[in-house]
Design an enzyme around this catalytic site. Structure first.
Site, PDB file in Angstrom:
ATOM      1  N   ILE A 174      -7.036  18.819 -13.596  1.00  0.00           N
ATOM      2  CA  ILE A 174      -5.577  18.607 -13.566  1.00  0.00           C
ATOM      3  C   ILE A 174      -5.098  17.958 -14.856  1.00  0.00           C
ATOM      4  CG2 ILE A 174      -3.714  17.386 -12.369  1.00  0.00           C
ATOM      5  CD1 ILE A 174      -5.395  17.700  -9.780  1.00  0.00           C
ATOM      6  N   GLU A 177      -0.949   4.205   2.185  1.00  0.00           N
ATOM      7  CA  GLU A 177      -0.101   5.321   2.604  1.00  0.00           C
ATOM      8  C   GLU A 177      -0.246   5.545   4.107  1.00  0.00           C
ATOM      9  OE1 GLU A 177      -0.898   8.816   0.270  1.00  0.00           O
ATOM     10  OE2 GLU A 177      -0.409   7.835  -1.621  1.00  0.00           O
ATOM     11  N   HIS A 196       3.704  11.489  -1.901  1.00  0.00           N
ATOM     12  CA  HIS A 196       2.464  12.246  -2.080  1.00  0.00           C
ATOM     13  C   HIS A 196       2.736  13.752  -2.020  1.00  0.00           C
ATOM     14  CE1 HIS A 196      -2.132  11.557  -1.730  1.00  0.00           C
ATOM     15  NE2 HIS A 196      -1.893  12.661  -2.404  1.00  0.00           N
ATOM     16  N   ALA A 255       0.638  18.171  -4.183  1.00  0.00           N
ATOM     17  CA  ALA A 255       0.142  19.497  -3.791  1.00  0.00           C
ATOM     18  C   ALA A 255       1.133  20.250  -2.920  1.00  0.00           C
ATOM     19  CB  ALA A 255      -1.183  19.344  -3.042  1.00  0.00           C
TER      20      ALA A 255
END
Length: 531
Positions: A154, A263, A281, A284
């Site tokens: 990434i 989270e 988040h 993706a």
């Protein structure tokens, strides 16, 4: 019988259809992952479990998963899977690290733009009927220095996109070579240098003991005044409380976070501060990425269940479908060698030394090691497999060493394993012949040529006349038929060994009769799995 897979979280219908098209029996129950009791009740039926983040693969669930061979996570993060417990149960854990690379990288770039131009605050102000042009003075990205912590999959995409934006890109990554950095047209630097020079810092590393709090209070204090920090990787990489203080003081000009140390993030020191952009988040979360990872996990799990190919496993070396075909006989001979040692060894093992010669040395040694170690462990722990064996060996403090060497003898390749126990060393070597069948070629330094069968008998004796005849006669008297027989000796009149391949397993009375002759130093029946 076809393998059976449970999809316990929401996956696309296209992904579910992949299982069906590959001949796998699949149950799509997208809500059962949230029901721990129901999942535990039914999991024993399945060979594979395909999940997203809702399903929790815990030690207690694994206790009910008596047939489970593989867990496939559609996505990168596997925090919801107990990998240590999975390994001990012999369950492969796969993820899909490449399906959402572009999506996550694009989100980091979007967050960088958002914090550079204060877009969320400007939007809220404008929609509230204000017109505060002078309040939202941003900065350009062009010609700014971007510091990338982690230039892997990434991070590498972020570097490429940032170069397209005419940014100067510097990267800290211990695994990045100078040659690779040059090819990427970025500058490799140490972390200290990056902290001092970067106008923007973006993180793209996993959360490990080495990366936890990599932007600690101490390191944040070393950053360039006016820096902006982006974290779309993992919560816990940045000391959020320390960053909040530096944002308040003005040393850090802005921050954009998609991930948090806790989270779901209901509260956080960064919340409510000016020029802080936060998302839940979403790295993706694009339709393309969600589809990609779902399709990828279905293909990976199908490949493993149908062909033995392993890809993107977190607790098992990867083996491609092509490798699986070529390596099949070698994986089998490695397992047989280990199993011979395991059946012959009764005292605690201190070390396992494995030599790969010639053709064998060019293969995936991690996979061969796993098969060999599993073979050694099976007599002690019958439920062990290639996934769990290295974990069990590590827990027992067994030292494992591996050596490669070029072809050194008559065989195109061979594997030799030496086990060191508290009392002795024991070694055996094996190879694969052109017919694809495994052979034992050396035991205790004595050369032999023994085909490996399901039922075998290993004997040692002094090299004197009459031993072979006595062995054959006694087996014949007990109606035991010899399928194959191989012998060897270290020297004339010295120690001799024999390997007999039998049509059936020996019962205790035959073993006793052989021992009672007084001719044999060792009499050991052996069993080898031919599956």
């Amino acid at each position: 019988m076809a393998p059976k897979v449970l999809v316990s979280d929401k996956l696309s219908e296209t992904a579910v259809q992949i299982f069906r098209d590959r001949g796998i029996d699949v149950d799509y129950l997208p809500d059962v992952g949230k029901d721990k009791e129901k999942l535990a009740e039914i999991i024993g039926q399945y060979d594979g479990l395909a999940i997203r983040s809702a399903t929790k693969v815990t030690p207690s669930l694994l206790e009910h998963a008596t047939n489970l061979k593989v867990v496939g996570r559609a996505g990168i993060g596997t925090d919801n899977v107990d990998k240590e417990a999975s390994s001990k149960k012999g369950v492969i854990v796969m993820n899909t690290p490449f399906g959402n690379m572009i999506t996550t990288a694009e989100h980091a770039i979007a967050m960088m733009f958002a914090v550079a131009r204060q877009i969320p605050e400007a939007d809220a102000s404008t929609q509230a009927g204000k017109w505060e042009k002078s309040k939202f003075m941003g900065v350009e990205l062009t010609h700014k220095t971007l510091g990338v912590i982690g230039a892997g999959n990434i991070g590498g995409i972020v570097c490429d996109r940032a170069r397209g934006l005419k940014m100067k890109v510097i990267a800290f990554d211990p695994f990045l070579s100078e040659e690779k950095a040059e090819k990427m047209q970025i500058e490799k630097v140490e972390l200290e240098d990056l902290l001092k020079r970067a106008d923007f810092i973006t993180l793209h590393v996993p959360l490990t003991d080495g990366t936890r709090n990599i932007l600690s209070a101490e390191n944040l204090a070393k950053t360039k005044k006016g820096v902006r920090i982006i974290n779309c990787a993992r919560g816990g990489l940045v000391d959020e409380a320390a960053l909040a203080e530096l944002l308040k003081s003005g040393h850090v000009a802005g921050a954009a976070f998609d991930v948090f140390s806790e989270e779901p993030a209901k509260e956080n020191p960064l919340f409510g501060l000016p020029n802080v952009v936060c998302t839940p988040h979403l790295g993706a979360s694009t339709t393309e990425a969600q589809e990609n990872v779902a399709l990828q996990v279905a293909e990976q799990m199908s490949d493993y269940l149908l062909t033995g190919a392993v890809s993107n496993a977190l607790n098992m070396p990867s083996v491609t479908a092509e490798e699986a075909k070529v390596m099949g006989p070698w994986i089998k001979v490695a397992g047989h060698l280990g199993n011979f040692i395991g059946q012959m060894t009764e005292e605690p093992i201190k070390a396992i030394n494995i030599l790969y010669d010639g053709e064998a040395s060019t293969m995936n040694l991690e996979a061969l090691n796993c098969s060999l170690i599993a073979g050694i462990m099976k007599p002690i722990s019958p439920e062990v497999n290639m996934v769990s064996a290295p974990v069990i060996a590590r827990e027992r403090g067994i030292q494992i060493s591996t050596t490669r060497q070029e072809q050194s003898g008559a065989f195109e390749g061979y594997i030799k394993v030496t086990v060191v126990t508290t009392k002795r060393e024991r070694s055996i070597a094996g190879t694969v012949f052109s017919d694809g069948k495994p052979r034992f070629i050396q035991i205790k330094g004595i050369n032999i040529d023994a085909e490996v069968g399901e039922h075998m008998l290993y004997t040692t004796n002094e090299d004197v006349p009459g031993i072979i005849g006595k062995l054959g006669t006694l087996l014949g008297d007990h109606k035991v038929n010899l399928a194959n027989f191989t012998l060897g000796r270290s020297a004339q009149g010295a120690e001799a060994i024999a390997i007999s391949y039998l049509d059936e397993a020996l019962d205790d009375s035959v073993v006793k009769a052989l021992k009672d002759t007084g001719l044999f130093r060792q009499v050991k029946p052996l069993e080898f799995d031919q599956a």
